[in-house]
Write a protein that holds these residues in place. Structure first.
Motif, PDB file in Angstrom:
ATOM      1  N   SER A  24      19.095  78.549 -19.986  1.00 44.42           N
ATOM      2  CA  SER A  24      19.642  79.369 -18.918  1.00 44.42           C
ATOM      3  C   SER A  24      18.549  80.344 -18.497  1.00 44.42           C
ATOM      4  O   SER A  24      17.553  80.518 -19.199  1.00 44.42           O
ATOM      5  CB  SER A  24      20.870  80.135 -19.401  1.00 44.42           C
ATOM      6  OG  SER A  24      20.487  81.219 -20.239  1.00 44.42           O
ATOM      7  N   ASN A  38      32.988  97.438 -14.949  1.00 42.29           N
ATOM      8  CA  ASN A  38      32.217  97.386 -16.188  1.00 42.29           C
ATOM      9  C   ASN A  38      30.736  97.164 -15.903  1.00 42.29           C
ATOM     10  O   ASN A  38      30.359  96.754 -14.805  1.00 42.29           O
ATOM     11  CB  ASN A  38      32.741  96.283 -17.123  1.00 42.29           C
ATOM     12  CG  ASN A  38      32.719  94.906 -16.497  1.00 42.29           C
ATOM     13  OD1 ASN A  38      33.573  94.592 -15.684  1.00 42.29           O
ATOM     14  ND2 ASN A  38      31.755  94.077 -16.851  1.00 42.29           N
ATOM     15  N   ILE A  89      27.157  95.248 -16.288  1.00 40.96           N
ATOM     16  CA  ILE A  89      26.759  93.852 -16.395  1.00 40.96           C
ATOM     17  C   ILE A  89      25.271  93.792 -16.715  1.00 40.96           C
ATOM     18  O   ILE A  89      24.505  94.675 -16.327  1.00 40.96           O
ATOM     19  CB  ILE A  89      27.082  93.046 -15.119  1.00 40.96           C
ATOM     20  CG1 ILE A  89      26.402  93.649 -13.881  1.00 40.96           C
ATOM     21  CG2 ILE A  89      28.580  92.944 -14.913  1.00 40.96           C
ATOM     22  CD1 ILE A  89      26.576  92.830 -12.618  1.00 40.96           C
ATOM     23  N   TYR A 137      25.754  87.201 -16.175  1.00 41.12           N
ATOM     24  CA  TYR A 137      26.490  86.386 -17.136  1.00 41.12           C
ATOM     25  C   TYR A 137      27.911  86.123 -16.611  1.00 41.12           C
ATOM     26  O   TYR A 137      28.597  87.070 -16.209  1.00 41.12           O
ATOM     27  CB  TYR A 137      26.609  87.105 -18.481  1.00 41.12           C
ATOM     28  CG  TYR A 137      25.353  87.151 -19.295  1.00 41.12           C
ATOM     29  CD1 TYR A 137      24.943  86.045 -20.035  1.00 41.12           C
ATOM     30  CD2 TYR A 137      24.578  88.301 -19.353  1.00 41.12           C
ATOM     31  CE1 TYR A 137      23.798  86.082 -20.817  1.00 41.12           C
ATOM     32  CE2 TYR A 137      23.421  88.352 -20.125  1.00 41.12           C
ATOM     33  CZ  TYR A 137      23.039  87.238 -20.851  1.00 41.12           C
ATOM     34  OH  TYR A 137      21.906  87.283 -21.612  1.00 41.12           O
ATOM     35  N   PRO A 138      28.374  84.883 -16.659  1.00 44.38           N
ATOM     36  CA  PRO A 138      29.745  84.591 -16.215  1.00 44.38           C
ATOM     37  C   PRO A 138      30.803  85.374 -16.990  1.00 44.38           C
ATOM     38  O   PRO A 138      31.801  85.808 -16.412  1.00 44.38           O
ATOM     39  CB  PRO A 138      29.901  83.086 -16.471  1.00 44.38           C
ATOM     40  CG  PRO A 138      28.522  82.563 -16.610  1.00 44.38           C
ATOM     41  CD  PRO A 138      27.661  83.694 -17.083  1.00 44.38           C
ATOM     42  N   CYS A 139      30.580  85.578 -18.298  1.00 41.13           N
ATOM     43  CA  CYS A 139      31.572  86.264 -19.131  1.00 41.13           C
ATOM     44  C   CYS A 139      31.724  87.740 -18.772  1.00 41.13           C
ATOM     45  O   CYS A 139      32.698  88.372 -19.171  1.00 41.13           O
ATOM     46  CB  CYS A 139      31.229  86.105 -20.611  1.00 41.13           C
ATOM     47  SG  CYS A 139      29.640  86.838 -21.074  1.00 41.13           S
ATOM     48  N   GLN A 140      30.781  88.303 -18.012  1.00 38.16           N
ATOM     49  CA  GLN A 140      30.862  89.710 -17.623  1.00 38.16           C
ATOM     50  C   GLN A 140      31.452  89.903 -16.226  1.00 38.16           C
ATOM     51  O   GLN A 140      31.644  91.033 -15.791  1.00 38.16           O
ATOM     52  CB  GLN A 140      29.477  90.361 -17.696  1.00 38.16           C
ATOM     53  CG  GLN A 140      28.934  90.434 -19.104  1.00 38.16           C
ATOM     54  CD  GLN A 140      27.543  91.051 -19.165  1.00 38.16           C
ATOM     55  OE1 GLN A 140      26.777  91.020 -18.208  1.00 38.16           O
ATOM     56  NE2 GLN A 140      27.219  91.610 -20.315  1.00 38.16           N
ATOM     57  N   THR A 200      35.783  87.656 -12.213  1.00 41.83           N
ATOM     58  CA  THR A 200      36.280  86.365 -11.764  1.00 41.83           C
ATOM     59  C   THR A 200      35.101  85.434 -11.542  1.00 41.83           C
ATOM     60  O   THR A 200      33.975  85.891 -11.340  1.00 41.83           O
ATOM     61  CB  THR A 200      37.096  86.501 -10.460  1.00 41.83           C
ATOM     62  OG1 THR A 200      37.576  85.214 -10.070  1.00 41.83           O
ATOM     63  CG2 THR A 200      36.255  87.078  -9.328  1.00 41.83           C
ATOM     64  N   LEU A 201      35.348  84.138 -11.587  1.00 42.53           N
ATOM     65  CA  LEU A 201      34.336  83.150 -11.229  1.00 42.53           C
ATOM     66  C   LEU A 201      34.623  82.562  -9.852  1.00 42.53           C
ATOM     67  O   LEU A 201      33.962  81.624  -9.422  1.00 42.53           O
ATOM     68  CB  LEU A 201      34.265  82.034 -12.279  1.00 42.53           C
ATOM     69  CG  LEU A 201      33.877  82.474 -13.688  1.00 42.53           C
ATOM     70  CD1 LEU A 201      33.757  81.271 -14.613  1.00 42.53           C
ATOM     71  CD2 LEU A 201      32.581  83.274 -13.683  1.00 42.53           C
ATOM     72  N   LYS A 214      25.235  76.109 -12.732  1.00 42.80           N
ATOM     73  CA  LYS A 214      25.675  75.251 -13.840  1.00 42.80           C
ATOM     74  C   LYS A 214      24.491  74.539 -14.475  1.00 42.80           C
ATOM     75  O   LYS A 214      23.517  74.214 -13.800  1.00 42.80           O
ATOM     76  CB  LYS A 214      26.658  74.191 -13.332  1.00 42.80           C
ATOM     77  CG  LYS A 214      27.973  74.752 -12.889  1.00 42.80           C
ATOM     78  CD  LYS A 214      28.925  73.641 -12.489  1.00 42.80           C
ATOM     79  CE  LYS A 214      30.264  74.211 -12.060  1.00 42.80           C
ATOM     80  NZ  LYS A 214      31.192  73.147 -11.668  1.00 42.80           N
ATOM     81  N   GLU A 264      26.359  78.598 -16.455  1.00 38.92           N
ATOM     82  CA  GLU A 264      25.379  79.399 -17.202  1.00 38.92           C
ATOM     83  C   GLU A 264      25.145  80.775 -16.593  1.00 38.92           C
ATOM     84  O   GLU A 264      24.806  81.713 -17.294  1.00 38.92           O
ATOM     85  CB  GLU A 264      24.042  78.663 -17.269  1.00 38.92           C
ATOM     86  CG  GLU A 264      24.090  77.427 -18.109  1.00 38.92           C
ATOM     87  CD  GLU A 264      22.728  76.785 -18.286  1.00 38.92           C
ATOM     88  OE1 GLU A 264      22.556  76.098 -19.302  1.00 38.92           O
ATOM     89  OE2 GLU A 264      21.830  76.974 -17.444  1.00 38.92           O
ATOM     90  N   HIS A 265      25.288  80.876 -15.281  1.00 38.72           N
ATOM     91  CA  HIS A 265      25.081  82.169 -14.641  1.00 38.72           C
ATOM     92  C   HIS A 265      25.787  82.202 -13.291  1.00 38.72           C
ATOM     93  O   HIS A 265      26.157  81.178 -12.753  1.00 38.72           O
ATOM     94  CB  HIS A 265      23.580  82.477 -14.464  1.00 38.72           C
ATOM     95  CG  HIS A 265      22.873  81.522 -13.562  1.00 38.72           C
ATOM     96  ND1 HIS A 265      22.271  80.371 -14.033  1.00 38.72           N
ATOM     97  CD2 HIS A 265      22.659  81.529 -12.228  1.00 38.72           C
ATOM     98  CE1 HIS A 265      21.718  79.720 -13.026  1.00 38.72           C
ATOM     99  NE2 HIS A 265      21.944  80.399 -11.907  1.00 38.72           N
TER     100      HIS A 265
END
Length: 135
Positions: free
Chosen positions: A14, A47, A49, A77-80, A83-84, A113, A121-122
Motif C-alpha cells: 500500500s 477525528n 486521520i 486509511y479506509p479504517c479512519q 464512510t467509504l 484497491k 488499501e487507501h
C-alpha cells in the motif's frame, strides 16, 4: 508482501507501506461539512486521520481575476474514514489542517484497491482550500 501473477513475482505494498516516512499523523482532521449555509460553510470535526500528501497547483487563466489555487491529493486509511461512500465524502465531509489552520473541501474521492486481492488499501481525496465560518 510478495505475490505471484501468471508466475511472475509481484510486490504488493500500500502507499502507507511503500512510504512510511511520508505518513503525517496528528495534523489532519476529517469532519462533517454543511456547504453554503446562510452564513457560509460550517465544519464539525470528527477525528484525526493519518495521511500521505501529494501536492500540486493549478491556475485558471480564463477567470477574472486569475485564480491560483493549491490542489492536494491526500491518501488516507479506509479504517479512519467515516464512510467509504465516495459520494458522501464529497458532499458531506471536509478536512482541516491544524498546523496551518486551513480547511479543505473534498472535490473528488476515490477508492484505492489492491489490484491482486481486491482489498481497499487507501482512500484518495482531492481537496482544495476553502473557508468556513466557524473555524
Amino acid at each position: 508482501m510478495l505475490g505471484t501473477v501468471a508466475g511472475i513475482i509481484t510486490m504488493d505494498f500500500s502507499i502507507f507501506e511503500a512510504f512510511p516516512n511520508a505518513i503525517i499523523s496528528g495534523i489532519w482532521q476529517i469532519g462533517y461539512c454543511q456547504h453554503g449555509t446562510v452564513v457560509g460553510n460550517e465544519f464539525t470535526p470528527l477525528n484525526n486521520i493519518d495521511v500521505v500528501i501529494d501536492e500540486g497547483s493549478s491556475s485558471s487563466i480564463n477567470s477574472i481575476p486569475e485564480a491560483l489555487r493549491s490542489d492536494l491529493l491526500i491518501y488516507a486509511y479506509p479504517c479512519q474514514m467515516p464512510t467509504l461512500d465516495t459520494t458522501a465524502l464529497v458532499s458531506s465531509y471536509m478536512l482541516y489542517n491544524s498546523e496551518t489552520n486551513k480547511y479543505y473541501e473534498i472535490v473528488d474521492a476515490g477508492i484505492g484497491k489492491n489490484q491482486h486481492t481486491g482489498l481497499v488499501e487507501h482512500i484518495e481525496l482531492k481537496v482544495v482550500q476553502t473557508e468556513v465560518v466557524n473555524g
